[in-house]
Design a protein around this motif. Structure first.
Motif, PDB file in Angstrom:
ATOM      1  N   ASN A   5     -25.639 -99.608  -8.175  1.00  0.00           N
ATOM      2  CA  ASN A   5     -27.005 -98.707  -7.403  1.00  0.00           C
ATOM      3  C   ASN A   5     -26.886 -98.609  -5.925  1.00  0.00           C
ATOM      4  OD1 ASN A   5     -28.013 -97.997  -9.734  1.00  0.00           O
ATOM      5  ND2 ASN A   5     -29.493 -99.667  -9.825  1.00  0.00           N
ATOM      6  N   ILE A  14     -24.435 -96.113  -4.880  1.00  0.00           N
ATOM      7  CA  ILE A  14     -25.118 -94.666  -4.886  1.00  0.00           C
ATOM      8  C   ILE A  14     -26.097 -94.728  -3.517  1.00  0.00           C
ATOM      9  CG2 ILE A  14     -26.793 -93.362  -6.130  1.00  0.00           C
ATOM     10  CD1 ILE A  14     -25.455 -94.496  -8.657  1.00  0.00           C
ATOM     11  N   LEU A  15     -26.648 -95.572  -3.360  1.00  0.00           N
ATOM     12  CA  LEU A  15     -27.719 -95.686  -2.270  1.00  0.00           C
ATOM     13  C   LEU A  15     -27.222 -95.430  -1.016  1.00  0.00           C
ATOM     14  CD1 LEU A  15     -30.407 -98.584  -2.996  1.00  0.00           C
ATOM     15  CD2 LEU A  15     -30.294 -96.108  -3.871  1.00  0.00           C
ATOM     16  N   ARG A  27     -25.863 -91.741  -0.461  1.00  0.00           N
ATOM     17  CA  ARG A  27     -26.868 -90.940  -0.349  1.00  0.00           C
ATOM     18  C   ARG A  27     -27.585 -91.082   1.147  1.00  0.00           C
ATOM     19  NH1 ARG A  27     -29.961 -91.181  -6.251  1.00  0.00           N
ATOM     20  NH2 ARG A  27     -28.113 -89.765  -7.275  1.00  0.00           N
ATOM     21  N   ALA A  28     -27.527 -92.200   1.532  1.00  0.00           N
ATOM     22  CA  ALA A  28     -28.214 -92.539   2.802  1.00  0.00           C
ATOM     23  C   ALA A  28     -27.278 -92.214   4.119  1.00  0.00           C
ATOM     24  CB  ALA A  28     -28.828 -94.000   2.895  1.00  0.00           C
ATOM     25  N   SER A  33     -29.073 -82.586   8.012  1.00  0.00           N
ATOM     26  CA  SER A  33     -29.516 -83.048   6.935  1.00  0.00           C
ATOM     27  C   SER A  33     -30.982 -83.683   7.413  1.00  0.00           C
ATOM     28  CB  SER A  33     -28.949 -84.382   6.495  1.00  0.00           C
ATOM     29  OG  SER A  33     -28.617 -85.441   7.471  1.00  0.00           O
ATOM     30  N   THR A  44     -35.686 -84.475  -4.230  1.00  0.00           N
ATOM     31  CA  THR A  44     -34.312 -85.152  -4.238  1.00  0.00           C
ATOM     32  C   THR A  44     -34.196 -85.704  -2.963  1.00  0.00           C
ATOM     33  OG1 THR A  44     -33.425 -83.569  -5.823  1.00  0.00           O
ATOM     34  CG2 THR A  44     -32.141 -84.691  -4.246  1.00  0.00           C
ATOM     35  N   LYS A  45     -34.556 -84.891  -1.591  1.00  0.00           N
ATOM     36  CA  LYS A  45     -34.331 -85.294  -0.494  1.00  0.00           C
ATOM     37  C   LYS A  45     -35.124 -86.734  -0.235  1.00  0.00           C
ATOM     38  CE  LYS A  45     -33.119 -80.922   1.219  1.00  0.00           C
ATOM     39  NZ  LYS A  45     -33.350 -79.725   1.884  1.00  0.00           N
ATOM     40  N   GLN A  68     -33.674 -89.650  -1.827  1.00  0.00           N
ATOM     41  CA  GLN A  68     -32.445 -89.915  -0.957  1.00  0.00           C
ATOM     42  C   GLN A  68     -32.930 -90.830   0.350  1.00  0.00           C
ATOM     43  OE1 GLN A  68     -30.262 -86.470  -0.682  1.00  0.00           O
ATOM     44  NE2 GLN A  68     -29.358 -86.688  -2.607  1.00  0.00           N
ATOM     45  N   GLN A  89     -34.320 -94.321  -0.693  1.00  0.00           N
ATOM     46  CA  GLN A  89     -33.349 -95.085  -0.958  1.00  0.00           C
ATOM     47  C   GLN A  89     -32.519 -95.489   0.339  1.00  0.00           C
ATOM     48  OE1 GLN A  89     -31.236 -92.595  -3.496  1.00  0.00           O
ATOM     49  NE2 GLN A  89     -32.150 -93.752  -5.539  1.00  0.00           N
ATOM     50  N   GLY A  90     -32.436 -94.671   1.358  1.00  0.00           N
ATOM     51  CA  GLY A  90     -31.821 -94.892   2.759  1.00  0.00           C
ATOM     52  C   GLY A  90     -32.455 -95.900   3.117  1.00  0.00           C
ATOM     53  N   PHE A  97     -37.790 -92.627  -7.363  1.00  0.00           N
ATOM     54  CA  PHE A  97     -36.595 -92.940  -7.025  1.00  0.00           C
ATOM     55  C   PHE A  97     -36.150 -94.450  -7.518  1.00  0.00           C
ATOM     56  CE2 PHE A  97     -39.469 -94.199  -3.637  1.00  0.00           C
ATOM     57  CZ  PHE A  97     -38.999 -95.475  -3.312  1.00  0.00           C
TER      58      PHE A  97
END
Length: 439
Positions: A3, A6-7, A10-11, A39, A50-51, A54, A57-58, A192
């Motif tokens: 995870n 992934i974070l 994406r961040a 971005s 979705t944004k 992300q 999570q960032g 999220f």
């Protein structure tokens, strides 16, 4: 793929975009368009679920920056608190980048389509709680110097004013309370995924307990003990649960992700201050405090750096993916002991202290406190070993109780600093420069 991996991926673009924006604030002539900021523009001008996910999570990636490095928050506060020995300094820009990132997220979530009102509220509560954590890390390092709290200034505006320590703590408390209100209206799920370090707080109602745990710490630091007790009642404090229950910064070996640099297989990068061993109590069987045995190991030979010698190293982080605690059940019980004592519940305070002594340290219980000085000494000793090398707690604790002078000096030429200075760039950006913290 983990995870946190992934974070992190994406961040990356969003964090980089925010960094570019903040760097641009040093310039007064913004003639050239910022082509690297696509971005960021997407998030603020055309947000999507979705944004938003992300960017949320960032924030977990961003609040981790500067924590587990060998010259990061844990290590440097360990040095000044006489827990560890290493060298370096920073601890200023990264939290503000993440706070600004959260503000951009909060602005975007207001106008995003495709999220329900409860989902938007969950994002808002999450973001404000993370902002409070970042501000707390800033003021823990700058203390009476104060700090800026306004990060919503334009890129060509003058730097935000430095406000008092009390004003920063008020901002933190407000963010936590506003965050709690939003989390309580946040429905049953976040829109999220959170990192593994927040597995116990993956739903808004559970994350609210993390929020209240931070609130309890903040109010204890402010001396608002009745408020701290109220916050603890809403937190995840539980003497029937593991003392390790809590929220953690997560790390992984995935490509592009961050590893816990406090782990060093050579055992020589970060030395432990020798008084950690000599000051520890023994268990009834004559062996050392269980917390010392679990967190500190002995080197085959002493190691000397800049005239300082130690034959002990920390073993608390036993791999480069070991998580770093943000706040744990064990700290909450000790916060309750402190709050109980200072709200005249000495019996309750003793119960909590002895719970930690026996269950965490393996020590014998102690008798009633002789006076306030006796209680504070006992509290700080239990916090020292329970929270050893987890967040600079010893330095913060001795400072808030006016006991910095009791910290040991490895050499007569050493000093006991009460706070970190402002970075040079922060001082140069201000005309005139602050009278304190810049010299």
């Amino acid at each position: 793929m983990t995870n946190m991996r992934i974070l992190s991926i994406r961040a990356t673009r969003l964090i980089a975009a925010v960094a570019v924006l903040l760097f641009a604030s040093a310039c007064k002539d913004l003639v050239v368009p910022d082509y690297n900021n696509t971005s960021l523009d997407d998030l603020t001008n055309n947000p999507t679920p979705t944004k938003i996910a992300q960017a949320s999570q960032g924030l977990l990636v961003g609040t981790r920056v500067g924590i587990g490095e060998q010259n990061g928050y844990i290590s440097l506060l360990g040095i000044v608190g006489r827990e560890s020995y290493t060298f370096g300094g920073n601890l200023f820009a990264a939290p503000y980048r993440n706070i600004r990132n959260a503000n951009l997220l909060l602005g975007a979530v207001d106008k995003v389509l495709g999220l329900s009102a409860s989902q938007k509220s969950a994002v808002q509560g999450f973001a404000k709680t993370i902002q409070a954590l970042d501000y707390l890390n800033v003021i823990n390092t700058r203390d009476d110097l104060g700090a800026p709290i306004d990060v919503n200034i334009g890129p060509t505006d003058d730097p935000a004013p430095i406000v008092t320590k009390a004003a920063v703590f008020t901002q933190i408390a407000t963010l936590l309370d506003d965050g709690l209100t939003a989390l309580n209206a946040g429905g049953t799920e976040f829109p999220f995924a959170l990192s593994p370090g927040f597995s116990s707080f993956a739903k808004p109602a559970d994350f609210a307990k993390f929020n209240r745990a931070l609130k309890a710490r903040v109010e204890a630091y402010r001396g608002n003990y009745a408020t701290a007790l109220t916050a603890l009642n809403g937190s995840f404090i539980n003497t029937s649960a593991p003392l390790t229950l809590g929220a953690y910064q997560s790390y992984s070996t995935g490509s592009g992700d961050t590893q816990n640099a406090l782990f060093d297989p050579s055992g020589r990068a970060i030395l432990a201050e020798p008084s950690i061993v000599t000051d520890a109590e023994n268990k009834p069987d004559g062996t050392a405090d269980a917390r010392l045995l679990a967190k500190v190991a002995q080197l085959p030979d002493p190691h000397t750096v800049q005239g300082v010698t130690s034959d002990r190293v920390f073993s608390i982080y036993n791999s480069n993916t070991a998580p770093i605690p943000i706040i744990r059940n064990e700290e909450l019980i000790l916060l309750r002991a402190e709050a109980r004592y200072f709200t005249t519940d000495q019996a309750g305070a003793l119960t909590d202290i002895n719970f930690i002594r026996t269950n965490s340290g393996g020590l014998a219980p102690r008798g009633p406190f002789l006076n306030q000085a006796d209680f504070v000494a006992e509290l700080l000793k239990q916090r020292r070993y329970s929270l050893l090398f987890e967040g600079g707690h010893r330095w913060i604790d001795t400072r808030r109780f006016g006991l910095l002078a009791t910290l040991p000096k490895a050499l007569p030429t050493h000093t006991i600093p009460s706070r970190f200075p402002f970075p040079e760039a922060e001082c140069l950006a201000r005309v005139p420069a602050p009278t304190q913290g810049c010299t």
